[in-house]
Design a protein around this motif. Structure first.
Motif, PDB file in Angstrom:
ATOM      1  N   GLY A   1      -6.816   4.831  -6.047  1.00  0.00           N
ATOM      2  CA  GLY A   1      -7.797   5.825  -5.680  1.00  0.00           C
ATOM      3  C   GLY A   1      -8.064   6.744  -6.853  1.00  0.00           C
ATOM      4  O   GLY A   1      -7.403   6.678  -7.896  1.00  0.00           O
ATOM      5  N   GLN A   2      -9.041   7.623  -6.676  1.00  0.00           N
ATOM      6  CA  GLN A   2      -9.459   8.509  -7.762  1.00  0.00           C
ATOM      7  C   GLN A   2      -8.519   9.702  -7.934  1.00  0.00           C
ATOM      8  O   GLN A   2      -8.577  10.392  -8.946  1.00  0.00           O
ATOM      9  CB  GLN A   2     -10.892   9.003  -7.512  1.00  0.00           C
ATOM     10  N   GLY A   3      -7.660   9.918  -6.954  1.00  0.00           N
ATOM     11  CA  GLY A   3      -6.738  11.047  -7.019  1.00  0.00           C
ATOM     12  C   GLY A   3      -7.275  12.249  -6.279  1.00  0.00           C
ATOM     13  O   GLY A   3      -8.485  12.529  -6.315  1.00  0.00           O
ATOM     14  N   THR A   4      -6.381  12.959  -5.628  1.00  0.00           N
ATOM     15  CA  THR A   4      -6.746  14.190  -4.937  1.00  0.00           C
ATOM     16  C   THR A   4      -5.678  15.244  -5.236  1.00  0.00           C
ATOM     17  O   THR A   4      -4.482  14.956  -5.175  1.00  0.00           O
ATOM     18  CB  THR A   4      -6.927  13.962  -3.421  1.00  0.00           C
ATOM     19  N   GLN A   5      -6.120  16.436  -5.557  1.00  0.00           N
ATOM     20  CA  GLN A   5      -5.197  17.497  -5.965  1.00  0.00           C
ATOM     21  C   GLN A   5      -4.568  18.152  -4.737  1.00  0.00           C
ATOM     22  O   GLN A   5      -5.265  18.543  -3.796  1.00  0.00           O
ATOM     23  CB  GLN A   5      -5.925  18.552  -6.777  1.00  0.00           C
TER      24      GLN A   5
ATOM     25  N   MET B   1       0.860  -1.187   0.000  1.00  0.00           N
ATOM     26  CA  MET B   1       0.000   0.000   0.000  1.00  0.00           C
ATOM     27  C   MET B   1       0.890   1.228   0.000  1.00  0.00           C
ATOM     28  O   MET B   1       1.990   1.206   0.569  1.00  0.00           O
ATOM     29  CB  MET B   1      -0.964  -0.006   1.178  1.00  0.00           C
ATOM     30  N   GLY B   2       0.396   2.275  -0.628  1.00  0.00           N
ATOM     31  CA  GLY B   2       1.224   3.465  -0.685  1.00  0.00           C
ATOM     32  C   GLY B   2       0.590   4.602  -1.442  1.00  0.00           C
ATOM     33  O   GLY B   2      -0.616   4.594  -1.723  1.00  0.00           O
ATOM     34  N   TRP B   3       1.427   5.575  -1.734  1.00  0.00           N
ATOM     35  CA  TRP B   3       0.994   6.800  -2.391  1.00  0.00           C
ATOM     36  C   TRP B   3       1.912   7.113  -3.574  1.00  0.00           C
ATOM     37  O   TRP B   3       3.139   6.940  -3.482  1.00  0.00           O
ATOM     38  CB  TRP B   3       1.036   7.968  -1.402  1.00  0.00           C
ATOM     39  N   TYR B   4       1.293   7.590  -4.643  1.00  0.00           N
ATOM     40  CA  TYR B   4       1.997   8.053  -5.823  1.00  0.00           C
ATOM     41  C   TYR B   4       1.504   9.460  -6.122  1.00  0.00           C
ATOM     42  O   TYR B   4       0.475   9.893  -5.596  1.00  0.00           O
ATOM     43  CB  TYR B   4       1.720   7.148  -7.028  1.00  0.00           C
ATOM     44  N   ARG B   5       2.201  10.162  -6.994  1.00  0.00           N
ATOM     45  CA  ARG B   5       1.743  11.480  -7.419  1.00  0.00           C
ATOM     46  C   ARG B   5       2.110  11.712  -8.881  1.00  0.00           C
ATOM     47  O   ARG B   5       3.058  11.121  -9.390  1.00  0.00           O
ATOM     48  CB  ARG B   5       2.331  12.577  -6.541  1.00  0.00           C
ATOM     49  N   GLN B   6       1.339  12.585  -9.503  1.00  0.00           N
ATOM     50  CA  GLN B   6       1.585  12.932 -10.893  1.00  0.00           C
ATOM     51  C   GLN B   6       1.409  14.425 -11.074  1.00  0.00           C
ATOM     52  O   GLN B   6       0.307  14.953 -10.872  1.00  0.00           O
ATOM     53  CB  GLN B   6       0.661  12.161 -11.828  1.00  0.00           C
TER      54      GLN B   6
ATOM     55  N   CYS C   1      -3.660   7.059  -4.067  1.00  0.00           N
ATOM     56  CA  CYS C   1      -3.318   5.947  -3.200  1.00  0.00           C
ATOM     57  C   CYS C   1      -3.388   4.660  -4.015  1.00  0.00           C
ATOM     58  O   CYS C   1      -4.073   4.586  -5.042  1.00  0.00           O
ATOM     59  CB  CYS C   1      -4.230   5.867  -1.984  1.00  0.00           C
ATOM     60  N   HIS C   2      -2.658   3.679  -3.544  1.00  0.00           N
ATOM     61  CA  HIS C   2      -2.540   2.401  -4.243  1.00  0.00           C
ATOM     62  C   HIS C   2      -2.515   1.285  -3.215  1.00  0.00           C
ATOM     63  O   HIS C   2      -1.828   1.393  -2.197  1.00  0.00           O
ATOM     64  CB  HIS C   2      -1.248   2.384  -5.065  1.00  0.00           C
ATOM     65  N   MET C   3      -3.267   0.229  -3.474  1.00  0.00           N
ATOM     66  CA  MET C   3      -3.285  -0.925  -2.580  1.00  0.00           C
ATOM     67  C   MET C   3      -3.280  -2.206  -3.392  1.00  0.00           C
ATOM     68  O   MET C   3      -3.914  -2.274  -4.453  1.00  0.00           O
ATOM     69  CB  MET C   3      -4.517  -0.915  -1.673  1.00  0.00           C
TER      70      MET C   3
ATOM     71  N   ARG D   1       3.698   9.541 -13.475  1.00  0.00           N
ATOM     72  CA  ARG D   1       3.345   9.222 -12.096  1.00  0.00           C
ATOM     73  C   ARG D   1       4.589   8.671 -11.392  1.00  0.00           C
ATOM     74  O   ARG D   1       5.310   7.839 -11.951  1.00  0.00           O
ATOM     75  CB  ARG D   1       2.217   8.204 -12.058  1.00  0.00           C
ATOM     76  N   GLU D   2       4.812   9.132 -10.172  1.00  0.00           N
ATOM     77  CA  GLU D   2       5.999   8.698  -9.435  1.00  0.00           C
ATOM     78  C   GLU D   2       5.621   8.236  -8.033  1.00  0.00           C
ATOM     79  O   GLU D   2       4.639   8.685  -7.443  1.00  0.00           O
ATOM     80  CB  GLU D   2       7.024   9.842  -9.327  1.00  0.00           C
ATOM     81  N   LEU D   3       6.460   7.338  -7.518  1.00  0.00           N
ATOM     82  CA  LEU D   3       6.257   6.827  -6.170  1.00  0.00           C
ATOM     83  C   LEU D   3       6.564   7.914  -5.144  1.00  0.00           C
ATOM     84  O   LEU D   3       7.558   8.637  -5.266  1.00  0.00           O
ATOM     85  CB  LEU D   3       7.180   5.632  -5.940  1.00  0.00           C
ATOM     86  N   VAL D   4       5.718   8.016  -4.141  1.00  0.00           N
ATOM     87  CA  VAL D   4       5.971   8.910  -3.014  1.00  0.00           C
ATOM     88  C   VAL D   4       6.364   8.092  -1.788  1.00  0.00           C
ATOM     89  O   VAL D   4       7.395   8.342  -1.163  1.00  0.00           O
ATOM     90  CB  VAL D   4       4.729   9.761  -2.697  1.00  0.00           C
TER      91      VAL D   4
END
Length: 115
Positions: free
Chosen positions: A106-110, A34-39, A95-97, A45-48
């Motif tokens: 996840g749907q993404g949050t700005q 589980m984790g978080w990415y961002r674009q 988010c990613h699981m 898209r990159e790993l956070v």
């Protein structure tokens, strides 16, 4: 189908903080990853931050010491605490699981960091 619902994004000034949440519709007790990415605009898209079931958490070099990953198994929710935010942290955060070979986003949050 597992649903991941994100919340917590927004506009914040440089140096500020935000906490992102991602609630899963399935128990995360036996999750593998589980984790978080961002674009950011115009970028890939990159790993956070990523947590592996073995217990280790890895962070992107750009966020080490500023961001912290956590989870609450009872709420099936993961979090990303973001401190000392910089304009370059501006991006859509996902988010990613993953359970076995099945993964969800996840749907993404700005998140916008600007004065």
């Amino acid at each position: 189908q597992v649903q991941l619902v994100e919340s917590g994004g927004g506009l914040v000034q440089p140096g500020g903080s935000l906490r992102l949440s991602c609630a899963a519709s399935r128990s995360i007790f036996s999750i593998n990853v589980m984790g978080w990415y961002r674009q950011a605009p115009g970028k890939e898209r990159e790993l956070v931050a990523v947590f592996m079931s073995g217990g280790s958490t890895n962070y992107a070099d750009s966020v080490k010491g500023r961001f912290a990953f956590s989870s609450n198994n009872a709420k099936n929710t993961i979090y990303l605490q973001m401190n000392s935010l910089k304009p370059e942290d501006t991006a859509v955060y996902y988010c990613h699981m993953g359970w076995g070979v099945t993964h969800y986003w996840g749907q993404g949050t700005q998140v916008t960091v600007s004065s």
